[in-house]
Scaffold this motif. Structure first.
Motif, PDB file in Angstrom:
ATOM      1  N   ALA A  55     -58.009  -2.416 -32.020  1.00 39.09           N
ATOM      2  CA  ALA A  55     -56.612  -2.025 -32.237  1.00 39.09           C
ATOM      3  C   ALA A  55     -55.991  -2.845 -33.363  1.00 39.09           C
ATOM      4  CB  ALA A  55     -55.808  -2.203 -30.953  1.00 39.09           C
ATOM      5  N   ASP A  56     -56.277  -4.156 -33.374  1.00 43.91           N
ATOM      6  CA  ASP A  56     -55.722  -5.025 -34.423  1.00 43.91           C
ATOM      7  C   ASP A  56     -56.227  -4.637 -35.807  1.00 43.91           C
ATOM      8  OD1 ASP A  56     -54.165  -6.533 -32.739  1.00 43.91           O
ATOM      9  OD2 ASP A  56     -55.620  -8.148 -32.495  1.00 43.91           O
ATOM     10  N   THR A  57     -57.532  -4.372 -35.921  1.00 42.62           N
ATOM     11  CA  THR A  57     -58.087  -4.030 -37.233  1.00 42.62           C
ATOM     12  C   THR A  57     -57.514  -2.714 -37.747  1.00 42.62           C
ATOM     13  OG1 THR A  57     -60.027  -3.036 -36.141  1.00 42.62           O
ATOM     14  CG2 THR A  57     -60.244  -5.312 -36.922  1.00 42.62           C
ATOM     15  N   LYS A 112     -48.378  -8.275 -34.260  1.00 38.89           N
ATOM     16  CA  LYS A 112     -48.571  -9.273 -33.217  1.00 38.89           C
ATOM     17  C   LYS A 112     -49.968  -9.050 -32.638  1.00 38.89           C
ATOM     18  CE  LYS A 112     -43.705  -9.774 -31.945  1.00 38.89           C
ATOM     19  NZ  LYS A 112     -42.699  -9.662 -30.867  1.00 38.89           N
ATOM     20  N   PRO A 113     -50.925  -9.893 -33.017  1.00 39.20           N
ATOM     21  CA  PRO A 113     -52.294  -9.712 -32.512  1.00 39.20           C
ATOM     22  C   PRO A 113     -52.326  -9.613 -30.991  1.00 39.20           C
ATOM     23  CG  PRO A 113     -52.247 -11.378 -34.225  1.00 39.20           C
ATOM     24  CD  PRO A 113     -50.815 -11.050 -33.911  1.00 39.20           C
ATOM     25  N   ILE A 114     -53.144  -8.705 -30.498  1.00 39.87           N
ATOM     26  CA  ILE A 114     -53.293  -8.520 -29.057  1.00 39.87           C
ATOM     27  C   ILE A 114     -54.236  -9.590 -28.517  1.00 39.87           C
ATOM     28  CG2 ILE A 114     -53.935  -6.890 -27.235  1.00 39.87           C
ATOM     29  CD1 ILE A 114     -53.548  -4.660 -29.337  1.00 39.87           C
ATOM     30  N   ASN A 145     -56.884 -20.337 -34.473  1.00 37.73           N
ATOM     31  CA  ASN A 145     -56.459 -20.484 -35.865  1.00 37.73           C
ATOM     32  C   ASN A 145     -55.733 -19.260 -36.419  1.00 37.73           C
ATOM     33  OD1 ASN A 145     -57.679 -23.044 -35.994  1.00 37.73           O
ATOM     34  ND2 ASN A 145     -59.659 -22.155 -36.509  1.00 37.73           N
ATOM     35  N   GLY A 146     -56.239 -18.054 -36.117  1.00 39.25           N
ATOM     36  CA  GLY A 146     -55.736 -16.839 -36.758  1.00 39.25           C
ATOM     37  C   GLY A 146     -54.297 -16.459 -36.462  1.00 39.25           C
ATOM     38  N   ILE A 149     -51.366 -18.584 -37.919  1.00 34.08           N
ATOM     39  CA  ILE A 149     -51.184 -18.448 -39.367  1.00 34.08           C
ATOM     40  C   ILE A 149     -50.369 -17.197 -39.677  1.00 34.08           C
ATOM     41  CG2 ILE A 149     -52.383 -17.990 -41.550  1.00 34.08           C
ATOM     42  CD1 ILE A 149     -54.659 -19.762 -40.542  1.00 34.08           C
ATOM     43  N   LEU A 150     -50.719 -16.081 -39.028  1.00 34.06           N
ATOM     44  CA  LEU A 150     -49.974 -14.839 -39.233  1.00 34.06           C
ATOM     45  C   LEU A 150     -48.527 -14.996 -38.758  1.00 34.06           C
ATOM     46  CD1 LEU A 150     -52.559 -12.095 -38.156  1.00 34.06           C
ATOM     47  CD2 LEU A 150     -52.034 -12.943 -40.457  1.00 34.06           C
ATOM     48  N   GLU A 151     -48.341 -15.677 -37.646  1.00 33.77           N
ATOM     49  CA  GLU A 151     -46.995 -15.899 -37.128  1.00 33.77           C
ATOM     50  C   GLU A 151     -46.151 -16.694 -38.115  1.00 33.77           C
ATOM     51  OE1 GLU A 151     -44.807 -17.963 -33.238  1.00 33.77           O
ATOM     52  OE2 GLU A 151     -46.973 -17.615 -33.246  1.00 33.77           O
TER      53      GLU A 151
END
Length: 236
Positions: A55-57, A112-114, A145-146, A149-151
Motif C-alpha cells: 500500500a505504501d509503495t 503516513k507509512p502504515i 529510520n524511514g 525522516i519522512l515525518e
C-alpha cells in the motif's frame, strides 16, 4: 528381604524414569507447539507487513507522480512561460476549471507509512525474543529510520506552506483566494510577481531535494523488504 528391597528400588527408579520421560516429552511437545504458534504468528505478521508496504509503495508512486506534474507547473511559472494573454482569458465563469490558477506553494501531499505489521512484529519479538532470522532486524532498522525522516520532511513542508499563506494574507485578493473566487490581481501575482517566483523556488528546494528524494528512497527500501519477505514466506 534384600531381594524384595532391591526389587522395590528398581521399581521405584523405573517409575521415576517414566515420570521424567513423561515430563520431558510433555515439555518437548509444549515447546514444539509454542514454536509452531510463534512461526504461525510470525508468518501472519510478515504477511501484514507485506500488505502495509504494498500500500505504501503504491501511495508513494502516486505522490511522486503528482509532484512531477506540480514541478512542471512550478518550472513554467519560474521561467515565466505563462503569458498574460493566457490569464486574460480567465474569468469568474471558467476560473474553477483553471488547473494552474492556484498557489503551488501553499499545498502539499503527505504520506503516513502504515506500521500495523511492524507493531505486531515488535510484540512478537518481545514475547519470543530474538530469532536466528535476520529479517526482523532488517525490518526493525527500516521502520526505525524511514518514517521519522519522512515525518520530518512533511513537518518542514507544513512550516513553509504556513509561512507562504501568511505572506498571502497581506494582499487584498487573499479573501477571494481563500474562498476560491476569481480575482485578476491574484492571477497577476502568481504569474508575474518576483516575490512569488522566489517563494516557489524556496518551496521547490524543500520538496525536491528532501521530501521527494526521501520518498523515492523509502520506496526502494520497501521493495527490498518486500522481496525478502516473499523469499521468507516461500520457505514456509
Amino acid at each position: 528381604m534384600e531381594n524384595k528391597t532391591g526389587k522395590y528400588f528398581k521399581y521405584a527408579i523405573g517409575e521415576i524414569v517414566l515420570v521424567v520421560i513423561g515430563i520431558l516429552l510433555a515439555l518437548q511437545i509444549n515447546t514444539w507447539n509454542n514454536n509452531q504458534i510463534a512461526k504461525k504468528q510470525l508468518k501472519e505478521t510478515y504477511e501484514q507487513i507485506q500488505t502495509d508496504l504494498k500500500a505504501d509503495t503504491t501511495n508513494i508512486a502516486q505522490i511522486v507522480k503528482l509532484y512531477d506534474e506540480k514541478d512542471k507547473r512550478i518550472q513554467n511559472i519560474i521561467d515565466r512561460k505563462i503569458k498574460s494573454s493566457f490569464y486574460d482569458t480567465i474569468n469568474s465563469l471558467n476560473y474553477k476549471d483553471c488547473k494552474i490558477c492556484i498557489t503551488e506553494s501553499t499545498n502539499f501531499v503527505e504520506i503516513k507509512p502504515i506500521t500495523k505489521g511492524y507493531g505486531l512484529l515488535k510484540n512478537i519479538i518481545a514475547v519470543i525474543g530474538n530469532t536466528s532470522d535476520s529479517l526482523p532486524d532488517k525490518i526493525e532498522q527500516f521502520y526505525t529510520n524511514g518514517p521519522p525522516i519522512l515525518e520530518s520532511d512533511i513537518q518542514s513542508l507544513k512550516n513553509i506552506t504556513f509561512k507562504n499563506v501568511e505572506t498571502h494574507q497581506q494582499y487584498s485578493w487573499f479573501v477571494d483566494w481563500a474562498e476560491k473566487k476569481y480575482n485578476k490581481e491574484f492571477l497577476s501575482y502568481i504569474f508575474e510577481s518576483q516575490e512569488y517566483r522566489n517563494q516557489l523556488a524556496r518551496y521547490r528546494i524543500m520538496y525536491k531535494r528532501n521530501y521527494i528524494r526521501n520518498l523515492k528512497y523509502y520506496r526502494e527500501l520497501s521493495i527490498e523488504i518486500l522481496d525478502l519477505i516473499e523469499m521468507e514466506l516461500n520457505k514456509k
